[in-house]
Each structure stands twice: as C-alpha cells, then as structure tokens.
Write a protein that holds these residues in place. Sequence first.
Motif, PDB file in Angstrom:
ATOM      1  N   GLN A 539      28.053  17.217  47.849  1.00  0.00           N
ATOM      2  CA  GLN A 539      28.377  16.117  48.763  1.00  0.00           C
ATOM      3  C   GLN A 539      27.681  14.814  48.399  1.00  0.00           C
ATOM      4  OE1 GLN A 539      27.818  19.327  49.448  1.00  0.00           O
ATOM      5  NE2 GLN A 539      28.244  19.847  51.604  1.00  0.00           N
ATOM      6  N   ASN A 540      26.437  14.893  48.004  1.00  0.00           N
ATOM      7  CA  ASN A 540      25.663  13.675  47.745  1.00  0.00           C
ATOM      8  C   ASN A 540      26.263  12.822  46.627  1.00  0.00           C
ATOM      9  OD1 ASN A 540      23.340  11.991  48.221  1.00  0.00           O
ATOM     10  ND2 ASN A 540      22.565  12.694  46.236  1.00  0.00           N
ATOM     11  N   ASN A 542      29.502  12.458  46.090  1.00  0.00           N
ATOM     12  CA  ASN A 542      30.846  12.008  46.444  1.00  0.00           C
ATOM     13  C   ASN A 542      30.910  11.151  47.702  1.00  0.00           C
ATOM     14  OD1 ASN A 542      32.853  13.677  44.571  1.00  0.00           O
ATOM     15  ND2 ASN A 542      31.187  15.047  45.164  1.00  0.00           N
ATOM     16  N   LEU A 543      29.882  11.191  48.530  1.00  0.00           N
ATOM     17  CA  LEU A 543      29.917  10.509  49.815  1.00  0.00           C
ATOM     18  C   LEU A 543      28.881   9.401  49.870  1.00  0.00           C
ATOM     19  CD1 LEU A 543      30.288  13.612  52.152  1.00  0.00           C
ATOM     20  CD2 LEU A 543      32.067  12.309  50.983  1.00  0.00           C
ATOM     21  N   ILE A 544      28.994   8.606  50.938  1.00  0.00           N
ATOM     22  CA  ILE A 544      28.049   7.518  51.147  1.00  0.00           C
ATOM     23  C   ILE A 544      26.656   8.104  51.387  1.00  0.00           C
ATOM     24  CG2 ILE A 544      28.316   7.403  53.653  1.00  0.00           C
ATOM     25  CD1 ILE A 544      28.345   4.372  53.396  1.00  0.00           C
ATOM     26  N   HIS A 545      25.622   7.393  50.971  1.00  0.00           N
ATOM     27  CA  HIS A 545      24.263   7.894  51.092  1.00  0.00           C
ATOM     28  C   HIS A 545      23.651   7.459  52.423  1.00  0.00           C
ATOM     29  CE1 HIS A 545      24.949   8.966  47.043  1.00  0.00           C
ATOM     30  NE2 HIS A 545      24.872   7.735  46.564  1.00  0.00           N
ATOM     31  N   TRP A 550      26.452   3.026  48.150  1.00  0.00           N
ATOM     32  CA  TRP A 550      27.259   3.880  47.281  1.00  0.00           C
ATOM     33  C   TRP A 550      26.611   3.983  45.900  1.00  0.00           C
ATOM     34  CZ3 TRP A 550      31.466   6.815  48.413  1.00  0.00           C
ATOM     35  CH2 TRP A 550      32.095   6.604  49.637  1.00  0.00           C
ATOM     36  N   ASP A 551      25.328   3.642  45.815  1.00  0.00           N
ATOM     37  CA  ASP A 551      24.649   3.657  44.522  1.00  0.00           C
ATOM     38  C   ASP A 551      24.678   5.056  43.917  1.00  0.00           C
ATOM     39  OD1 ASP A 551      24.091   1.004  44.842  1.00  0.00           O
ATOM     40  OD2 ASP A 551      22.085   1.363  45.673  1.00  0.00           O
ATOM     41  N   THR A 552      24.870   5.112  42.604  1.00  0.00           N
ATOM     42  CA  THR A 552      24.965   6.392  41.907  1.00  0.00           C
ATOM     43  C   THR A 552      23.593   7.065  41.852  1.00  0.00           C
ATOM     44  OG1 THR A 552      26.721   5.504  40.514  1.00  0.00           O
ATOM     45  CG2 THR A 552      25.621   7.494  39.748  1.00  0.00           C
ATOM     46  N   PRO A 553      23.506   8.325  42.257  1.00  0.00           N
ATOM     47  CA  PRO A 553      22.222   9.040  42.139  1.00  0.00           C
ATOM     48  C   PRO A 553      21.787   9.128  40.678  1.00  0.00           C
ATOM     49  CG  PRO A 553      23.739  10.223  43.591  1.00  0.00           C
ATOM     50  CD  PRO A 553      24.535   9.139  42.939  1.00  0.00           C
ATOM     51  N   ASP A 554      20.478   9.164  40.457  1.00  0.00           N
ATOM     52  CA  ASP A 554      19.949   9.193  39.090  1.00  0.00           C
ATOM     53  C   ASP A 554      20.356  10.466  38.347  1.00  0.00           C
ATOM     54  OD1 ASP A 554      18.771   6.739  39.413  1.00  0.00           O
ATOM     55  OD2 ASP A 554      16.807   7.573  39.992  1.00  0.00           O
ATOM     56  N   ASP A 555      20.594  11.553  39.084  1.00  0.00           N
ATOM     57  CA  ASP A 555      20.916  12.816  38.415  1.00  0.00           C
ATOM     58  C   ASP A 555      22.429  13.092  38.358  1.00  0.00           C
ATOM     59  OD1 ASP A 555      21.194  13.220  41.130  1.00  0.00           O
ATOM     60  OD2 ASP A 555      20.511  15.306  41.058  1.00  0.00           O
ATOM     61  N   ALA A 591      33.048  14.396  41.896  1.00  0.00           N
ATOM     62  CA  ALA A 591      31.929  14.032  41.030  1.00  0.00           C
ATOM     63  C   ALA A 591      30.815  15.076  41.199  1.00  0.00           C
ATOM     64  CB  ALA A 591      31.424  12.639  41.397  1.00  0.00           C
ATOM     65  N   PHE A 592      29.937  15.154  40.233  1.00  0.00           N
ATOM     66  CA  PHE A 592      28.892  16.187  40.292  1.00  0.00           C
ATOM     67  C   PHE A 592      27.654  15.707  39.546  1.00  0.00           C
ATOM     68  CE2 PHE A 592      31.310  16.807  36.476  1.00  0.00           C
ATOM     69  CZ  PHE A 592      30.423  17.252  35.514  1.00  0.00           C
ATOM     70  N   GLY A 593      26.568  16.473  39.678  1.00  0.00           N
ATOM     71  CA  GLY A 593      25.309  16.114  39.034  1.00  0.00           C
ATOM     72  C   GLY A 593      24.505  17.341  38.666  1.00  0.00           C
ATOM     73  N   GLN A 594      23.215  17.141  38.382  1.00  0.00           N
ATOM     74  CA  GLN A 594      22.368  18.227  37.896  1.00  0.00           C
ATOM     75  C   GLN A 594      22.173  19.340  38.922  1.00  0.00           C
ATOM     76  OE1 GLN A 594      18.860  16.036  36.656  1.00  0.00           O
ATOM     77  NE2 GLN A 594      19.540  15.985  34.520  1.00  0.00           N
TER      78      GLN A 594
END
Length: 629
Positions: A539-540, A542-545, A550-555, A591-594
Amino acid sequence: MKSKTFCFNSAVFRKNTVLYWPLWVGYFLVLSALIPIRLWMNFNSYLNYYAAGESAQERKSMLIYYFRETMARSDIYSIVVLAMAVLTMMALFNYLFTARSTNMMHAFPVTRGELFCTTIVNALCFMLIPELIAFFATVLVCLSYGVTCVQYVAMFYLIVATASILFLSISAVAAMLTGQLLGLPAVVAVVNLLYVWIRIVIGDVLCLIGYGLTEYTTRTDHSMLFFSPISYFMRRVKFNPQYVQENDTQYIIGITVEGFSMMGWYLLAAAVFFVLAAILYRKRPLEKVGDVMIFSRLNPYFRWLTGVMVGYTLMMYICMFLQEARIFLPHPVMAGLAVLAGMIAFYIAEMLIRKNFRIMNRKVFGESIAFAAAMLVSFGAVSLVARAQERYIPKKDAIASVSFALSYDMTLEADEADDVIALQREMLTHADEWNNAAKKSLDYTNVRINYTLKNGSIVRRSYQIPYTESGLAMIEKLSSYECTPELFIRQYMADYFENRYYATGGFDHNYSHYIPFGDDAAKVLLEAIRQDVEEGNIQNYNLIHPDGSWDTPDDQYAGYVSFEFKIPEQRTQYDEYLDEYIQTGNYCSIAFGQKSRHLIDALMETGLIQSEDDLILIKDQMEMKQQEQ
C-alpha cells in the motif's frame, strides 16, 4: 371591417403571413438542415463509405444509431425553437412597442381580442407548420433507408411542438409586460433561467461560506428543473439507445425517450400563459409604450429582482476572481459587497423605469434602505443554511451506498458506512481551523465523501485538509483506513482476486523494458500481491503518504506490474460504441518496493527477473541519470 369570425381577423392574418414570410420560411430551412437533410447526409455517407462487408443487422443497427444521433441534439433544437418563438413574438407584436404603431393599430375597427387571437394563431402557424413539414420529410428519409422506427420521429416532433407552444406562450406574456422591444427577450430569459440562477448563484454562495460544500452539492439536483423549461428540454429530454447482445457483438435495436412525460404539463402551462397574456393585453395601458414595465405595480418587483440578481452575482464572481489570487474575503465583507452591488443595480433599475438620472427622493431612498436590510437578512439566512449543510451527515438507514476518495475511489455498501461517518464527524470538529488554514496555504489534501441515498439523491462533500498538526494526524487516519487489506484488494484492484475470469498484463522493468505475461503468470503475481497487501507491504508504494505527499519512498523500485481483466457478459457495462475492446478496460497498476517480498519472489518464479539485483531503486535510477547528464 370587423371579422364575422369570433376573435379572429383574416385580413390581419394574411397581412402578417405575407409581411413576415422570411421568418417562417427561414425557420423551415433551419429545421430542414438540422434534421431531414442532416439525417439523409449521415445515412448516405455511412452506406457509401462504411457499410461495405457488413451484415444486414449491422447496417440496420448503424442506421438507427445515426437516426438517434440526429434526434438527440436537444440542446441545439431547444435554442433554435426558443429563438424562433422570441423572434416571432417580437415581429408580430412589434406594433406594441412604438406609440405611433400602437395608436394606429388600435384605431382600426378591430378589437384587442381579435388582434391577440389572430397574432397567436399566426405565431403557431409560423412554427408548427414548418415543423410538421420537416416531420414528414424526416419520415420519408427514414423509410427510404429502411429505418422503420418512425414512431420516435413522431415523439420528437411532439416534443418540439410542445416546446414551440410553451415558448410562444411565455413570449406572449413577456410582450404584454414590457413596453420596449428588447425587453421581450429579457423577460423571456428571466422566466426561463431564474430557477437555474437561483440554483447556481445561491449554491455557489453556500460553497463560499460552508466548509466541504462543493458546486456539485447544489448543481446536480435537477428534480425541479421543469421550472426552467429551456434547461429542462436541453438536459432532461433525451433519446437513449437500446442494445441487444449477440455473439460478443452489440446491436442497437431501438430508442427510449426520456423526459416525454412532462409534455402534457407543459401544454397545460402554455394554455395558462396564453390566457394570462390575453388578460394582460386587455388591461394594457397604451400610453405606457416605451416603459420598461407596462404595469406600474410591477416596478418594485423589477427593482428588487434586478438588485438581488446583480448583487449576488457580482459578489460571487468578485469573490471567485479574488480566490484565484488566494485572497479570501471574510463573510461580513462578502455581505457588504452583495449589498453595495445590489443597491447600485437597484438605482440603475429605477433610472430605467423613470428614464431619468434624477431618481433620488424620500420614497426611493427609504425603499433602497429596506432593500439593503433585506439583502443582509437574506445573506444571514444563506449563512445559516451553509452552516447547517456543512454539519449535515445523512442517517445510516437513509444511505444506499457511500463513496470515499483520498488516494483512490472506493464505493461501500450502507452497512459499511459507519467508519466513513465516524471519520467525517471527526473532520467536522476541525472545520473552522482547517478552512482558514487551507485558505492561507496550498499545502493541503483533498478528501471526497459522497453519500447516495435510498431516494436517489446524492450528498456530496469535498474537504481540504491542511498540513497542520491536526490535519496530518487526520490524513494518517484516513490513509490507514484506505490501506486496510480488505478495502485495498476489493476497491483498488476491483475484487478480481475472487471474481477474475481472465487476466493478462505486463511488467515494466525499470521503466525501460515492458515484458508482457499471460494468465498463468498473472495468477502467481496476483496471489503474491495479495500476501503483500495483507502484510501491508504494497500500500505505501501506491497510495498517498500520511504526511500528505506523493513523494516516492526511498526503497521503491523503478517499474510496476499491470493487469488487464476481462469481465463475463453478465457483468459487462457496455457503452454505445461498438469496438473490439468493449469487454476489456478493467486495468490496475501496482508499484512495489523492497518490502514487497512476496511479489519480488513471484517475479523471479515467473522468470520476469533473474534476481532482485535486476531491480533498480527509483532514487538510484535518478542519480544515474543526473550523472549521465
């Protein structure tokens, strides 16, 4: 010589018909160009250039489609009919607007009743006969191309004829109320648009005052739109296609007519207007030619209505103009602006009535003070209504469904509305604080909540939540709510984990290489996404923080997994366009991350990547691009 026919003078009828022949001939030509000629051109163009190789059923379906498209332009037809009605009455009653013509016509041995009835018959002939001829021409065009559903042409022309009669009756009343030729279309415009003005202007004033109210709160309710006939014909009279599905192909087999039920009521209203116009004509003082209002008793209504309309309209547009520059007027200033603009319009209306700039006396001054007080009271009433609407939340037993939107739109059933209602109530406790903060800064997040009630109406709210301490705390709560695994899967991914019939898609590798995959890979990837969602690992990305950004997470990795879904026939919602994509169009992108361990493992299992080393973080990709530059 006086006519032997009761209330009808054949000499006047013939004179008007001959004198104003360009009017009704021009109307016939316009109708012909809009309907039978246009229909013939559409039919001919389709059969000559597009129908080759199509089956008889496909050709018939497309001919009905073009037929419906020609009938469906109610906005154009309504404006044409209204314009013709106004021009007809301006021409036939033109002798009422100059003293010389008025005295001459009423010096003849013809009663006012004869003049009025003859003129109305003339006007009806000027409009209804060209419409009838155009109707038969349209029927001939349809039958010549094998389109046999001509009953809808008859319904269409009954609607047009009803509009003609109604607009003629309103124009007849307008002609009796004013002594100036240009006053006739002005009165017609007020009669047709006053209800719309009330809905728009007063609604927008409510939105300026109340927190969370939007223009859609007041503009989308058309339940009483019949008070504005021109708007009713333009918005509510529709010709909708009927479809049938055969072997994955959709055909148009007929048309349904919406808004036809009001025609009888409009004819009744037209009869009342004609009677009213006849009564006003009998009482019309001939010496008042040239006055804005023929009947002196109407002058106060003219002053007050002009003042109210101009006052609120100018206030609204000035406030909206200033808001573009982030200047928000306090409510007392808005009230003063409305009163000032209204009083100026009030005095200008009095100048028009008296035809003189010298209007000030004790009576006018006292009435203007009363008008100003009434404007202040009305503004206070609007403010109270705005406050009441701001705090209003429908009762749960009246709710059919509720939609909530922060990062994405979700629609919930009535039994799931408790959480949304609780969140909205908490937001309203900060209404004044957040409303003022949002006006001072552009740093805020929009939250939309819409309730669809069981009676069919919709309660719409849109809240601007600023990035203050309390605002960020609320955004975090709202984000946590929409990140709930069940809601995210069911709403963001359209419930296709349980009800998926076909899925395909692709993996955008590092935003540079798109790799398509089929149904087998989709099953594996969807199951992995389900597990990551349940653990909160998707979720983190793809959704608002919670901080409102809407900044992209570092991971977060560069790339995404996308799916397209096909729905079975019983669940497909078709539009009117027959194209090959009619059963697709349900698309989602993840979208996805680590942290998305299950999805990363699934990408390796399906061979879309060899190892996690193949993935690049977005921040690293941006740094590499900057170094290359």
